[in-house]
Design a protein around this motif. Structure first.
Motif, PDB file in Angstrom:
ATOM      1  N   GLY A 448      52.050  46.657 126.728  1.00  0.00           N
ATOM      2  CA  GLY A 448      53.346  45.991 126.656  1.00  0.00           C
ATOM      3  C   GLY A 448      54.471  46.905 126.251  1.00  0.00           C
ATOM      4  N   GLY A 449      55.630  46.311 126.085  1.00  0.00           N
ATOM      5  CA  GLY A 449      56.812  47.050 125.685  1.00  0.00           C
ATOM      6  C   GLY A 449      58.058  46.216 125.888  1.00  0.00           C
ATOM      7  N   ALA A 450      59.066  46.487 125.082  1.00  0.00           N
ATOM      8  CA  ALA A 450      60.323  45.736 125.164  1.00  0.00           C
ATOM      9  C   ALA A 450      61.357  46.436 124.304  1.00  0.00           C
ATOM     10  CB  ALA A 450      60.128  44.296 124.678  1.00  0.00           C
ATOM     11  N   HIS A 451      62.595  45.985 124.404  1.00  0.00           N
ATOM     12  CA  HIS A 451      63.628  46.488 123.514  1.00  0.00           C
ATOM     13  C   HIS A 451      63.801  45.543 122.332  1.00  0.00           C
ATOM     14  CE1 HIS A 451      67.629  47.211 121.819  1.00  0.00           C
ATOM     15  NE2 HIS A 451      67.314  48.466 122.056  1.00  0.00           N
ATOM     16  N   TYR A 452      63.769  46.102 121.141  1.00  0.00           N
ATOM     17  CA  TYR A 452      64.003  45.382 119.891  1.00  0.00           C
ATOM     18  C   TYR A 452      64.360  46.454 118.871  1.00  0.00           C
ATOM     19  CZ  TYR A 452      59.155  46.950 119.719  1.00  0.00           C
ATOM     20  OH  TYR A 452      58.025  47.723 119.814  1.00  0.00           O
ATOM     21  N   VAL A 453      64.779  46.073 117.701  1.00  0.00           N
ATOM     22  CA  VAL A 453      65.091  47.078 116.687  1.00  0.00           C
ATOM     23  C   VAL A 453      63.814  47.846 116.341  1.00  0.00           C
ATOM     24  CG1 VAL A 453      65.923  47.478 114.343  1.00  0.00           C
ATOM     25  CG2 VAL A 453      66.995  45.731 115.774  1.00  0.00           C
ATOM     26  N   HIS A 454      63.928  49.164 116.336  1.00  0.00           N
ATOM     27  CA  HIS A 454      62.806  50.083 116.104  1.00  0.00           C
ATOM     28  C   HIS A 454      61.824  50.118 117.273  1.00  0.00           C
ATOM     29  CE1 HIS A 454      63.783  51.556 112.137  1.00  0.00           C
ATOM     30  NE2 HIS A 454      64.116  50.333 111.794  1.00  0.00           N
ATOM     31  N   SER A 455      62.292  49.762 118.459  1.00  0.00           N
ATOM     32  CA  SER A 455      61.438  49.867 119.638  1.00  0.00           C
ATOM     33  C   SER A 455      61.421  51.295 120.167  1.00  0.00           C
ATOM     34  CB  SER A 455      61.957  48.936 120.738  1.00  0.00           C
ATOM     35  OG  SER A 455      63.233  49.377 121.198  1.00  0.00           O
ATOM     36  N   HIS A 456      60.405  51.576 120.982  1.00  0.00           N
ATOM     37  CA  HIS A 456      60.353  52.788 121.779  1.00  0.00           C
ATOM     38  C   HIS A 456      60.589  52.421 123.234  1.00  0.00           C
ATOM     39  CE1 HIS A 456      57.758  55.377 118.799  1.00  0.00           C
ATOM     40  NE2 HIS A 456      58.978  55.129 118.366  1.00  0.00           N
ATOM     41  N   LEU A 457      60.871  53.429 124.037  1.00  0.00           N
ATOM     42  CA  LEU A 457      61.109  53.237 125.466  1.00  0.00           C
ATOM     43  C   LEU A 457      59.834  53.601 126.204  1.00  0.00           C
ATOM     44  CD1 LEU A 457      63.094  52.814 127.880  1.00  0.00           C
ATOM     45  CD2 LEU A 457      63.543  55.275 127.740  1.00  0.00           C
ATOM     46  N   THR A 458      59.059  52.596 126.606  1.00  0.00           N
ATOM     47  CA  THR A 458      57.707  52.871 127.095  1.00  0.00           C
ATOM     48  C   THR A 458      57.359  52.227 128.422  1.00  0.00           C
ATOM     49  OG1 THR A 458      56.769  50.959 125.951  1.00  0.00           O
ATOM     50  CG2 THR A 458      56.889  53.023 124.704  1.00  0.00           C
ATOM     51  N   GLY A 459      58.189  51.331 128.944  1.00  0.00           N
ATOM     52  CA  GLY A 459      57.694  50.523 130.050  1.00  0.00           C
ATOM     53  C   GLY A 459      56.526  49.694 129.536  1.00  0.00           C
ATOM     54  N   ILE A 460      55.474  49.565 130.346  1.00  0.00           N
ATOM     55  CA  ILE A 460      54.280  48.846 129.888  1.00  0.00           C
ATOM     56  C   ILE A 460      53.294  49.884 129.348  1.00  0.00           C
ATOM     57  CG2 ILE A 460      52.559  47.088 130.454  1.00  0.00           C
ATOM     58  CD1 ILE A 460      54.118  46.394 132.941  1.00  0.00           C
ATOM     59  N   SER A 461      53.348  50.128 128.075  1.00  0.00           N
ATOM     60  CA  SER A 461      52.479  51.142 127.479  1.00  0.00           C
ATOM     61  C   SER A 461      51.121  50.545 127.140  1.00  0.00           C
ATOM     62  CB  SER A 461      53.123  51.725 126.217  1.00  0.00           C
ATOM     63  OG  SER A 461      53.167  50.745 125.197  1.00  0.00           O
ATOM     64  N   MET A 462      50.193  51.427 126.740  1.00  0.00           N
ATOM     65  CA  MET A 462      48.834  50.979 126.419  1.00  0.00           C
ATOM     66  C   MET A 462      48.317  51.776 125.223  1.00  0.00           C
ATOM     67  SD  MET A 462      45.402  51.010 128.837  1.00  0.00           S
ATOM     68  CE  MET A 462      45.325  52.807 128.956  1.00  0.00           C
ATOM     69  N   GLU A 463      47.520  51.106 124.377  1.00  0.00           N
ATOM     70  CA  GLU A 463      46.813  51.775 123.291  1.00  0.00           C
ATOM     71  C   GLU A 463      45.389  51.237 123.260  1.00  0.00           C
ATOM     72  OE1 GLU A 463      48.440  52.849 119.279  1.00  0.00           O
ATOM     73  OE2 GLU A 463      47.316  51.061 118.673  1.00  0.00           O
ATOM     74  N   LEU A 464      44.417  52.146 123.115  1.00  0.00           N
ATOM     75  CA  LEU A 464      43.016  51.740 123.158  1.00  0.00           C
ATOM     76  C   LEU A 464      42.244  52.254 121.954  1.00  0.00           C
ATOM     77  CD1 LEU A 464      42.116  52.504 126.905  1.00  0.00           C
ATOM     78  CD2 LEU A 464      42.940  50.350 125.933  1.00  0.00           C
ATOM     79  N   TYR A 465      41.329  51.425 121.490  1.00  0.00           N
ATOM     80  CA  TYR A 465      40.408  51.768 120.399  1.00  0.00           C
ATOM     81  C   TYR A 465      38.996  51.878 120.945  1.00  0.00           C
ATOM     82  CZ  TYR A 465      37.615  51.251 116.127  1.00  0.00           C
ATOM     83  OH  TYR A 465      36.721  51.456 115.117  1.00  0.00           O
ATOM     84  N   GLY A 466      38.205  52.779 120.343  1.00  0.00           N
ATOM     85  CA  GLY A 466      36.809  52.835 120.723  1.00  0.00           C
ATOM     86  C   GLY A 466      36.011  53.813 119.895  1.00  0.00           C
ATOM     87  N   ALA A 467      34.758  53.498 119.642  1.00  0.00           N
ATOM     88  CA  ALA A 467      33.805  54.379 118.955  1.00  0.00           C
ATOM     89  C   ALA A 467      34.329  54.860 117.612  1.00  0.00           C
ATOM     90  CB  ALA A 467      33.455  55.568 119.853  1.00  0.00           C
ATOM     91  N   GLY A 468      35.050  53.986 116.919  1.00  0.00           N
ATOM     92  CA  GLY A 468      35.518  54.313 115.576  1.00  0.00           C
ATOM     93  C   GLY A 468      36.863  54.996 115.532  1.00  0.00           C
ATOM     94  N   TYR A 469      37.469  55.257 116.679  1.00  0.00           N
ATOM     95  CA  TYR A 469      38.758  55.951 116.742  1.00  0.00           C
ATOM     96  C   TYR A 469      39.776  55.118 117.515  1.00  0.00           C
ATOM     97  CZ  TYR A 469      36.661  60.432 115.320  1.00  0.00           C
ATOM     98  OH  TYR A 469      36.039  61.445 114.626  1.00  0.00           O
ATOM     99  N   ILE A 470      41.035  55.293 117.153  1.00  0.00           N
ATOM    100  CA  ILE A 470      42.097  54.827 118.041  1.00  0.00           C
ATOM    101  C   ILE A 470      42.257  55.952 119.049  1.00  0.00           C
ATOM    102  CG2 ILE A 470      44.505  54.155 118.241  1.00  0.00           C
ATOM    103  CD1 ILE A 470      43.985  53.285 115.138  1.00  0.00           C
ATOM    104  N   MET A 471      41.544  55.812 120.149  1.00  0.00           N
ATOM    105  CA  MET A 471      41.375  56.890 121.126  1.00  0.00           C
ATOM    106  C   MET A 471      42.685  57.222 121.844  1.00  0.00           C
ATOM    107  SD  MET A 471      38.139  58.050 121.887  1.00  0.00           S
ATOM    108  CE  MET A 471      36.415  57.628 121.652  1.00  0.00           C
ATOM    109  N   ALA A 472      43.296  56.196 122.397  1.00  0.00           N
ATOM    110  CA  ALA A 472      44.490  56.378 123.218  1.00  0.00           C
ATOM    111  C   ALA A 472      45.670  55.769 122.482  1.00  0.00           C
ATOM    112  CB  ALA A 472      44.300  55.717 124.580  1.00  0.00           C
ATOM    113  N   PRO A 473      46.381  56.561 121.686  1.00  0.00           N
ATOM    114  CA  PRO A 473      47.356  55.996 120.757  1.00  0.00           C
ATOM    115  C   PRO A 473      48.758  55.851 121.352  1.00  0.00           C
ATOM    116  CG  PRO A 473      47.127  58.330 120.353  1.00  0.00           C
ATOM    117  CD  PRO A 473      46.188  58.006 121.493  1.00  0.00           C
ATOM    118  N   ASN A 474      49.472  54.827 120.899  1.00  0.00           N
ATOM    119  CA  ASN A 474      50.916  54.795 121.068  1.00  0.00           C
ATOM    120  C   ASN A 474      51.548  55.752 120.063  1.00  0.00           C
ATOM    121  OD1 ASN A 474      51.351  53.061 123.249  1.00  0.00           O
ATOM    122  ND2 ASN A 474      51.155  51.242 121.969  1.00  0.00           N
ATOM    123  N   ALA A 475      52.811  56.068 120.252  1.00  0.00           N
ATOM    124  CA  ALA A 475      53.427  57.211 119.560  1.00  0.00           C
ATOM    125  C   ALA A 475      53.640  56.993 118.073  1.00  0.00           C
ATOM    126  CB  ALA A 475      54.751  57.570 120.228  1.00  0.00           C
ATOM    127  N   GLY A 476      54.216  55.854 117.673  1.00  0.00           N
ATOM    128  CA  GLY A 476      54.405  55.573 116.259  1.00  0.00           C
ATOM    129  C   GLY A 476      55.586  56.282 115.631  1.00  0.00           C
TER     130      GLY A 476
END
Length: 822
Positions: A448-476
């Motif tokens: 997902g993604g949208a404009h709001y206060v403290h938003s990032h410009l991502t389009g439809i971004s993705m973040e994935l967790y697996g095997a004990g790690y946040i493997m594919a992270p959003n920027a933060g």
């Protein structure tokens, strides 16, 4: 000119009346956090519960040593007070921060001494607090609201200094009103009579400085940042320290109803922003806003006739949404300027429980008790701590508002629901939970993604967790405020290329008009959820399948995008994500880039035969569109190496060497693409050494549109170098790709998933060869082959009918269905 003189004379006369005349005072102190009538129950709680005793012991440990120092030499503690600024816009936040920290340290000491006076009735604590307050009163009282300041920043003082001042004054008020009370005067090096009129003038200046009635009026209904929430305690606590009833009630009316441009109306500007989901509409770690629930509790305690807790039930219910947004390792998902490790849930639950207990809200009470019990269990028991935090001066509320939690609360809250929607952020979460060792084998991802206060410009971004790690992270968000202003954050992490998304024609960017921050160029349209199974916080129809689809009508980049994320489980220890990303420019479709970040040490790109594909250096990502933030941000990719164009199936493995974990990515054949591997800046808040290591990046470039030929990827996090997924092939409908055939092998069982992911719920897919037909958006046919026996599972996530061979399911009213045939 004559009118101005009349107004000035009138103000002087009012000033004389308020601070030198007789004041009408009906409020009994203390009142902000606790009252004298509650003291007996509080002492009983301390006597009965170890956790309450521990908070009191911590207060003693923090105060008693310094009290002894002060008793031996009153100048020692007072000499640690930093110099005062000259006006409230003298310092930037960065410069004001250490000054505010110094003042906060001393004023917090005064407030905690005041608490101990309330608890013990030992006047030495009140005297200590009074001596500190007197120092501040002498400086502030001669000023005006316009010139009042402590650290020199109008945003920092209400957050860091004004609130602990008010708390200290509230707790020792009755001591200060005793006859012949003297306080230490550092300038004169002697004790002088305490002057409450002077204290009231100082408090009035503090209130005036926060409220800024001398500034512009509030615009009710305006969208504002979180600033007036963060400054609210500095205003509200101080207002309740005003002696004169009429003036105090007038100021409270300004705080609650009227508002100002600096301290917006709580009722008419701030609270309406919470919306139907009852959460503050910013990035996650900014959304907790426990101050809101705290303020509602305080207002309800002092003005019960206003009935504010009944009017804002949506906010109290919204407090329970955040725990649904945790990955299996209890770290929060991350969207926009957000931090994983900032956790305000327990404060929210304690404040909500305090309200529910007093007001008799049985459902809220039960939810809060269960949520707190689950939180304490996850932490190995409740061990409340009071620590230094200049922006959170409310930690002793664990004692004053804390309530015992039954050891065995009936029921629980299922925080493992498969689908969670955060509407203001355009975010959909997909989760697959397992009972045994979920941290290792559970799945959790967001799109997902949208404009709001403290938003990032991502389009439809993705973040994935697996095997004990946040493997594919959003920027933060970086650690410090100053780092938010450096190019690495503004020109990379905050933009498309710093996130997992699809970039159109190499030019995806945002707009400045409408952006929440000057010079950010991050305004974008909101991604919306158009389908999911299950619905938001509902139970799934299958333990193995779920999905969500997000849609973005991108007016900025003149593009249309749609992303589907599905969690698909094949055993208790194996599962994978299916990511289907459709994208097309409404103008010319030159090329699309699928950007994917994964923590790790190495990226290996192979063909289906496991032969490593040759890569050569490329500079195709060393460019930008020439806007002030260098969109789309991929100049920060390093060591970029690209394959030749191929339409064959490609497998990618990201190696995490620290404890031999892997992310396996499978891309089906059928579309010409190039695959570029690169390194990107280190992942913020990553686990272990990966917080310092460069992040692995994969960029898949496809010429032309990506709507009829969407990006499809299977992603399997694993503890083994060899994936359970064996292969992936596209499901075709003529020239269109409408899904994937995914073959997995789990022990001796071969599992074949035919996953149909179409662009709308009315689409029809007919595969004569497979004898498979489906009408709908998302459906799965699973075939499990083991020991010459077949089991068939038919799942409709969003659709009407699904038929495979002789088996058929028809959806219910929710457009979903699931059935197993043996």
């Amino acid at each position: 000119m004559i009118l101005k003189k009349i107004v000035l004379v009138t103000l002087v006369m009012v000033n004389l009346f308020v601070f030198k005349g007789v004041q009408a005072q009906s409020l009994k102190h203390p009142v902000i956090w606790v009252t004298e009538a509650e003291r007996a129950d509080l002492l009983e709680k301390i006597d009965k519960y170890d956790w309450a005793k521990s908070v009191v012991n911590q207060l003693h440990k923090r105060v008693d040593t310094k009290l002894k120092i002060h008793q031996s030499n009153a100048n020692i503690i007072l000499s640690t007070i930093p110099d005062f600024a000259k006006h409230d816009r003298e310092n930037t936040e960065r410069k004001a921060s250490p000054i505010a920290a110094g003042h906060n340290k001393v004023l917090t000491l005064a407030s905690e001494a005041g608490m101990l006076y309330f608890l013990t009735k030992e006047e030495k604590y009140a005297q200590f607090a009074a001596d500190i307050l007197a120092y501040y009163i002498d400086v502030i009282a001669p000023l005006t609201p316009e010139t009042t300041t402590i650290c020199g920043n109008e945003f920092f003082d209400p957050r860091t200094t004004y609130a602990p001042f008010a708390i200290a004054y509230d707790f020792i008020y009755n001591y200060l009103k005793k006859p012949n009370i003297k306080v230490y005067n550092k300038a004169k090096n002697t004790r002088v009579a305490f002057n409450n009129n002077k204290a009231q003038k100082a408090i009035a200046n503090i209130v005036g400085n926060v409220m800024q009635e001398y500034g512009k009026p509030d615009e009710h209904g305006k969208i504002v940042s979180n600033h007036p929430i963060l400054t609210a305690p500095g205003a509200l606590f101080s207002i309740f320290c005003i002696d004169d009833d009429a003036e105090r009630n007038r100021l409270f009316n300004v705080f609650w109803q009227k508002g100002t441009a600096h301290q917006n109306s709580f009722k008419n500007t701030i609270l309406p922003m919470f919306g139907e989901q009852g959460i503050w509409p910013e990035s996650l770690s900014y959304s907790f806003m426990p101050i809101i629930t705290m303020v509602l509790n305080i207002v309800d305690r002092i003005y019960p006739e206003m009935n504010v807790t009944q009017d804002y039930q949506n906010i109290f219910e919204g407090n329970f949404l955040f725990d649904h947004l945790r990955h299996p390792n209890r770290k929060f998902v991350r969207f926009g300027d957000s931090k994983r490790n900032h956790d305000g849930t327990q404060d929210l639950y304690r404040y909500t429980l305090s309200i529910a207990e007093r007001r008799g809200y049985s459902n809220l009470k039960k939810q809060a008790q269960i949520a707190l019990r689950q939180a304490y269990t996850a932490e190995g028991g409740y061990k409340p701590r009071i620590t230094n935090d200049i922006f959170n001066n409310f930690k002793p509320l664990k004692l004053f508002w804390g309530l015992p939690i039954p050891a065995h609360t009936q029921g629980d809250i299922n925080f493992n629901k498969p689908t969670v929607l955060v509407k203001h952020a355009g975010v959909a979460l997909q989760r697959n939970y397992v009972e045994k060792n979920n941290e290792l084998y559970g799945l959790s991802g967001i799109i997902g993604g949208a404009h709001y206060v403290h938003s990032h410009l991502t389009g439809i971004s993705m973040e994935l967790y697996g095997a004990g790690y946040i493997m594919a992270p959003n920027a933060g968000l970086p650690k410090s405020v100053s780092e938010r202003k450096i190019p690495l954050h503004e020109n990379y992490f905050r933009l498309y290329a710093g996130n997992n998304t699809v970039i159109v024609n190499g030019t995806s960017h945002g707009l400045q008009p409408g952006s929440w921050k000057d010079g950010a160029y991050v305004w974008q349209n909101k991604t919306v959820n158009i389908a999911s199974e299950p619905k938001h916080l509902e139970n799934p129809i299958s333990k193995n399948f779920s999905f969500a689809t997000q849609f973005l009508n991108d007016d900025v980049n003149k593009a249309t995008q749609q992303r589907t994320l599905s969690t698909i489980r094949t055993s208790d220890k194996t599962a994978y994500y299916l990511d289907v990303f459709r994208s097309k420019s409404l103008n010319e479709n030159k090329f699309h880039d699928y950007i994917y970040h994964n923590i790790g040490d190495e990226t290996i790109i192979t063909n289906r035969k496991d032969d490593v594909l040759k890569v050569t250096p490329t500079n195709q990502y060393k460019n930008d569109i020439g806007d002030p933030v260098q969109s789309p941000g991929w100049r920060y990719f390093e060591n970029t190496k690209v394959t030749k164009s191929t339409n064959k199936a490609v497998n990618i493995r990201f190696n995490i060497n620290d404890d031999k974990r892997y992310m396996h990515m499978f891309v089906p054949k059928g579309t010409d693409r190039t695959y570029t591997k690169a390194l990107a800046p280190a992942t913020r808040e990553a686990e272990g050494d990966y917080i310092n290591k460069k992040t692995q990046v994969l960029a898949i470039r496809q010429k032309g549109e990506a709507w009829d030929r969407p990006f499809i990827a299977v992603l399997e996090p694993s503890t083994t170098k060899k994936a359970s997924v064996q292969s992936i092939e596209p499901l075709m409908d003529g020239a269109k790709i409408v899904g994937a055939k995914v073959v997995s092998k789990v022990k001796k069982c071969v599992i074949t998933d035919y996953i149909i992911s179409q662009e709308n719920q009315n689409a029809t897919y007919n595969n004569i060869k497979l004898n498979l037909t489906f009408k709908g958006r998302f459906g799965i046919v699973r075939v499990e082959e083991e020991k010459n026996k077949n089991t068939y599972s038919l799942y409709i996530g969003d659709g009407e009918t699904l038929r495979f061979k002789t088996y058929k399911v028809t959806s219910n009213q929710e457009k979903s269905a699931f059935k197993i045939f043996k």
